[in-house]
Scaffold this motif. Structure first.
Motif, short mmCIF file in Angstrom:
data_model
loop_
_atom_site.label_atom_id
_atom_site.label_comp_id
_atom_site.label_asym_id
_atom_site.label_seq_id
_atom_site.Cartn_x
_atom_site.Cartn_y
_atom_site.Cartn_z
N THR A 142 -18.71 14.76 50.52
CA THR A 142 -19.02 13.34 50.69
C THR A 142 -19.04 12.57 49.36
O THR A 142 -18.94 11.36 49.37
N SER A 143 -19.13 13.27 48.25
CA SER A 143 -19.24 12.56 46.97
C SER A 143 -18.02 12.70 46.06
O SER A 143 -17.93 11.98 45.07
N LEU A 144 -17.10 13.61 46.37
CA LEU A 144 -15.94 13.83 45.51
C LEU A 144 -14.66 13.84 46.34
O LEU A 144 -14.71 13.96 47.57
N THR A 145 -13.53 13.78 45.66
CA THR A 145 -12.27 13.95 46.37
C THR A 145 -12.23 15.36 46.92
O THR A 145 -12.89 16.26 46.38
N PRO A 146 -11.49 15.59 47.98
CA PRO A 146 -11.47 16.94 48.58
C PRO A 146 -11.09 18.05 47.60
O PRO A 146 -11.74 19.10 47.59
N ALA A 147 -10.07 17.84 46.79
CA ALA A 147 -9.65 18.90 45.85
C ALA A 147 -10.75 19.17 44.83
O ALA A 147 -11.05 20.33 44.52
N LEU A 148 -11.34 18.12 44.29
CA LEU A 148 -12.41 18.31 43.31
C LEU A 148 -13.64 18.94 43.96
O LEU A 148 -14.30 19.80 43.37
N ALA A 149 -13.94 18.54 45.19
CA ALA A 149 -15.07 19.14 45.92
C ALA A 149 -14.85 20.63 46.11
O ALA A 149 -15.77 21.44 45.90
N LEU A 150 -13.63 21.01 46.49
CA LEU A 150 -13.33 22.44 46.68
C LEU A 150 -13.47 23.19 45.36
O LEU A 150 -14.07 24.28 45.32
N ARG A 151 -12.97 22.62 44.28
CA ARG A 151 -13.06 23.29 42.98
C ARG A 151 -14.51 23.46 42.54
O ARG A 151 -14.91 24.52 42.06
N ARG A 152 -15.32 22.44 42.72
CA ARG A 152 -16.74 22.54 42.36
C ARG A 152 -17.45 23.56 43.26
O ARG A 152 -18.32 24.29 42.81
N TRP A 153 -17.05 23.60 44.53
CA TRP A 153 -17.66 24.56 45.45
C TRP A 153 -17.32 25.99 45.03
O TRP A 153 -18.14 26.90 45.16
N MET A 154 -16.13 26.19 44.48
CA MET A 154 -15.76 27.51 43.98
C MET A 154 -16.71 27.97 42.89
O MET A 154 -17.05 29.16 42.80
#
Length: 190
Positions: free
Chosen positions: A82-94
């Motif tokens: 909800t707070s980042l672009t999908p690609a950046l969200a996935l990378r941070r989740w990693m």
């Protein structure tokens, strides 16, 4: 109708439990072998009796840390989405996933025994983590940021491989580089 104010003893108990979980997570992540419960209690600034009041066995503490970390991972996916672009969200989740893997180092033998004896809902954890990855991937599919031919299972397998060859914290730079390469491969080709 207003909620009753918790008594000071309940507030202390909740604070102690939270402190014990935070410290146990940190100690488990930094330990080469399973630390003693006394060490965890001492680091948390409580007595061993307080630790045992909240977690009567090592298994109870390990299960609580494990459940807390899984909740942070699954909730973290939604917050990042909800707070980042999908690609950046996935990378941070990693990165969160890597922290979760590292946390298990100091509790690995207890964790494996609990999984083997079915005291820990390992299949449920797998399902929850795959769903979190899938949510992030679907958001990336919708924006065109992420390939549509990669599954959540594919990403999970890559993450396990990366953190196996580049365990945290000692190989953080290598893990970061490998995660960036993975993210590059997850982007659509033009």
């Amino acid at each position: 109708m207003t909620e009753p104010t918790p008594s000071p003893s309940r507030a202390d108990a909740a604070r102690n439990r939270k402190q014990l979980l935070e410290v146990a997570t940190r100690v488990f992540a930094s330990a080469d072998s399973e630390p003693s419960l006394r060490e965890i209690a001492r680091e948390a600034g409580v007595g061993i009796a307080t630790l045992y009041r909240h977690f009567p066995t090592r298994e109870a503490l390990v299960a609580a840390v494990y459940a807390d970390q899984v909740a942070r991972l699954t909730e973290g996916a939604g917050q990042l989405r909800t707070s980042l672009t999908p690609a950046l969200a996935l990378r941070r989740w990693m990165d969160l996933f890597g922290d979760w893997i590292a946390t298990k180092d100091g509790m690995l033998s207890t964790l494996l025994a609990m999984i083997e004896s079915e005291q820990l809902p390992h299949a449920r954890t797998h399902t929850d983590l795959i769903a979190a990855i899938d949510d992030l991937l679907r958001a990336g599919h919708a924006t065109g940021e992420l390939r549509t031919d990669v599954t959540a299972e594919d990403v999970a397998a890559h993450l396990i491989g990366i953190f196996t060859v580049a365990p945290l914290p000692e190989h953080a730079a290598r893990a970061d580089r490998l995660l960036n390469i993975l993210m590059h491969g997850l982007r659509p080709t033009t």
